[in-house]
Design an enzyme around this catalytic site. Structure first.
Site, mmCIF file in Angstrom:
data_model
loop_
_atom_site.group_PDB
_atom_site.id
_atom_site.type_symbol
_atom_site.label_atom_id
_atom_site.label_comp_id
_atom_site.label_asym_id
_atom_site.label_seq_id
_atom_site.Cartn_x
_atom_site.Cartn_y
_atom_site.Cartn_z
ATOM 1 N N SER A 171 0.814 -1.227 0.000
ATOM 2 C CA SER A 171 0.000 0.000 0.000
ATOM 3 C C SER A 171 0.848 1.279 0.000
ATOM 4 C CB SER A 171 -0.906 0.017 1.237
ATOM 5 O OG SER A 171 -1.585 1.252 1.288
ATOM 6 N N SER B 206 -0.626 4.127 0.747
ATOM 7 C CA SER B 206 -1.366 5.075 1.589
ATOM 8 C C SER B 206 -0.502 5.706 2.703
ATOM 9 C CB SER B 206 -2.597 4.395 2.200
ATOM 10 O OG SER B 206 -3.499 4.099 1.173
ATOM 11 N N LYS C 240 -13.647 -4.077 1.893
ATOM 12 C CA LYS C 240 -14.489 -2.892 1.663
ATOM 13 C C LYS C 240 -15.979 -3.171 1.876
ATOM 14 C CE LYS C 240 -11.417 -0.282 -1.385
ATOM 15 N NZ LYS C 240 -11.289 0.420 -2.649
ATOM 16 N N ASP D 148 -13.719 6.619 -3.317
ATOM 17 C CA ASP D 148 -13.134 6.183 -4.603
ATOM 18 C C ASP D 148 -13.803 6.875 -5.798
ATOM 19 O OD1 ASP D 148 -11.117 4.452 -3.765
ATOM 20 O OD2 ASP D 148 -12.487 2.753 -3.571
HETATM 21 P P1 NDP Z 1 -12.038 -7.078 -8.229
HETATM 22 O O1 NDP Z 1 -11.272 -8.320 -7.950
HETATM 23 O O2 NDP Z 1 -13.178 -6.726 -7.362
HETATM 24 O O3 NDP Z 1 -12.608 -7.159 -9.744
HETATM 25 C C1 NDP Z 1 -11.766 -7.549 -10.790
HETATM 26 C C2 NDP Z 1 -12.511 -7.496 -12.104
HETATM 27 O O4 NDP Z 1 -11.569 -7.873 -13.124
HETATM 28 C C3 NDP Z 1 -13.684 -8.470 -12.218
HETATM 29 O O5 NDP Z 1 -14.739 -7.871 -12.934
HETATM 30 C C4 NDP Z 1 -13.093 -9.649 -12.988
HETATM 31 O O6 NDP Z 1 -14.018 -10.335 -13.805
HETATM 32 C C5 NDP Z 1 -12.124 -8.918 -13.912
HETATM 33 N N1 NDP Z 1 -11.044 -9.815 -14.349
HETATM 34 C C6 NDP Z 1 -10.055 -10.339 -13.600
HETATM 35 N N2 NDP Z 1 -9.242 -11.113 -14.352
HETATM 36 C C7 NDP Z 1 -9.730 -11.065 -15.623
HETATM 37 C C8 NDP Z 1 -9.337 -11.647 -16.871
HETATM 38 N N3 NDP Z 1 -8.259 -12.432 -16.962
HETATM 39 N N4 NDP Z 1 -10.064 -11.373 -17.975
HETATM 40 C C9 NDP Z 1 -11.147 -10.563 -17.907
HETATM 41 N N5 NDP Z 1 -11.591 -9.995 -16.748
HETATM 42 C C10 NDP Z 1 -10.881 -10.244 -15.632
HETATM 43 O O7 NDP Z 1 -10.948 -5.912 -8.280
HETATM 44 P P2 NDP Z 1 -11.197 -4.341 -8.071
HETATM 45 O O8 NDP Z 1 -12.350 -3.926 -8.893
HETATM 46 O O9 NDP Z 1 -11.237 -4.021 -6.640
HETATM 47 O O10 NDP Z 1 -9.822 -3.729 -8.646
HETATM 48 C C11 NDP Z 1 -9.538 -3.720 -10.028
HETATM 49 C C12 NDP Z 1 -8.283 -2.908 -10.267
HETATM 50 O O11 NDP Z 1 -8.498 -1.546 -9.920
HETATM 51 C C13 NDP Z 1 -7.086 -3.369 -9.438
HETATM 52 O O12 NDP Z 1 -5.966 -3.431 -10.293
HETATM 53 C C14 NDP Z 1 -6.918 -2.295 -8.393
HETATM 54 O O13 NDP Z 1 -5.564 -2.094 -8.024
HETATM 55 C C15 NDP Z 1 -7.431 -1.062 -9.131
HETATM 56 N N6 NDP Z 1 -7.952 -0.034 -8.200
HETATM 57 C C16 NDP Z 1 -7.387 1.220 -8.245
HETATM 58 C C17 NDP Z 1 -7.847 2.223 -7.415
HETATM 59 C C18 NDP Z 1 -7.217 3.581 -7.498
HETATM 60 O O14 NDP Z 1 -7.402 4.387 -6.560
HETATM 61 N N7 NDP Z 1 -6.501 3.888 -8.559
HETATM 62 C C19 NDP Z 1 -8.933 1.992 -6.456
HETATM 63 C C20 NDP Z 1 -9.481 0.653 -6.502
HETATM 64 C C21 NDP Z 1 -8.988 -0.324 -7.346
HETATM 65 P P3 NDP Z 1 -14.951 -11.532 -13.270
HETATM 66 O O15 NDP Z 1 -16.195 -10.898 -12.707
HETATM 67 O O16 NDP Z 1 -15.208 -12.329 -14.470
HETATM 68 O O17 NDP Z 1 -14.159 -12.272 -12.234
#
Ligand code: NDP
Length: 267
Positions: free
Chosen positions: A13, A15, A64, A100
């Site tokens: 992190s 943060s 979260k 966020d």
């Molecule tokens: P989640 O694990 O909740 O969701 C991940 C998503 O990615 C799901 O919809 C999943 O699909 C999809 N996914 C994962 N692998 C694949 C793949 N191989 N092919 C297609 N789809 C895929 O993660 P978060 O939403 O919490 O986070 C996502 C990203 O956002 C992270 O990299 C995180 O670091 C970043 N982030 C950045 C923030 C910022 O402040 N900049 C804040 C929050 C997050 P499925 O439903 O099919 O599993």
């Protein structure tokens, strides 16, 4: 004042660095730790931290949803997203909010990006898509298309947040969109997990802006793909990271810190 970010894994992190930078630039003395907490121990550990003198907590994966469910009072943005990344206490109550979505919109504004009357595509329907969707809708885009590998996860998200067609529609990776997006926001973790990014064909053809919530010191795989496809404006999520942190800092201290122009200093 003492603060922490909680989650698991938590070593990565940024943060602590970001919040200490905010405090230093305001001449404030704070402590800010990164504390590993698993889901099973969430409510007991959070209570212990607040009783132990912490003034505020940031919450990250995989906590979260628990932060939202276990709070005694929820601010509006937490209520509309059913998630929380910021906790604090009032009297004996734990209060939660989610910064966020507002953090993303603030970063968009600082980059001169308006989503009003644009067609937006969101890749992914996980926790971060959930956190930003209501804030994006509040900016009056023409449409939002959620594109995800697993259709039932999009269905669940849309039902849970009461998102409806025609404003918001769900698509699978091999489906063509009704109208090609002007702005694409990547909320999928595929690239960062070094997995192949599969997209509907021609998705980037009309896009003027691509924004990847993921971030890294060099271009993320999605940013690289967007640049190679000739997209004019391509950003990663460092700006959102700083803006959501600044909003949490303001909730806890009442002071909005200055956001550094060069976000690379943290990463
Ligand atoms: P989640 O694990 O909740 O969701 C991940 C998503 O990615 C799901 O919809 C999943 O699909 C999809 N996914 C994962 N692998 C694949 C793949 N191989 N092919 C297609 N789809 C895929 O993660 P978060 O939403 O919490 O986070 C996502 C990203 O956002 C992270 O990299 C995180 O670091 C970043 N982030 C950045 C923030 C910022 O402040 N900049 C804040 C929050 C997050 P499925 O439903 O099919 O599993």
């Amino acid at each position: 004042m003492k603060f922490a970010v909680i989650g698991s894994p938590i070593n990565h992190s940024f943060s602590p660095k970001i919040h200490k930078f905010f405090a230093d630039s305001l001449g404030m003395k704070i402590e800010y730790e990164a504390i590993e907490i698993e889901r099973e121990e969430y409510s007991q550990r959070v209570r212990e931290l607040f009783h132990g003198g912490f003034s505020g907590l940031n919450v990250t994966l995989p906590l979260k949803d628990l932060a939202y469910q276990n709070a005694n009072e929820r601010k509006k943005n937490s209520e509309t997203t059913k998630t929380a990344n910021t906790l604090w206490t009032r009297d004996e109550s734990i209060v939660c909010d989610s910064t966020d979505g507002p953090g993303l919109i603030q970063d968009f504004k600082s980059k001169g990006i308006s989503v009003k009357q644009c067609n937006i595509a969101i890749l992914g329907s996980g926790g971060s898509a959930r956190a930003i969707l209501p804030s994006l809708l509040a900016e009056n885009p023409s449409s939002i298309s959620i594109i995800n590998r697993t259709a039932k996860n999009t269905d669940h998200l849309m039902k849970d947040l009461d998102l409806k067609e025609p404003e918001v529609s769900g698509y699978e990776l091999n489906q063509n969109l009704e109208s090609l997006p002007d702005i694409i926001i990547n909320c999928s973790s595929a690239g960062l997990k070094a997995e192949r990014i599969i997209l509907p064909s021609g998705l980037l053809d009309k896009a003027k802006i691509c924004y990847d919530l993921s971030y890294s010191i060099s271009d993320t795989p999605f940013c690289l793909l967007a640049k190679e496809s000739g997209v004019e404006k391509v950003f990663d999520g460092k700006g959102m990271l700083l803006n959501q942190a600044a909003l949490s800092f303001k909730i806890w201290t009442g002071i909005y810190p200055e956001i550094p122009e060069d976000s690379k200093i943290f990463i």
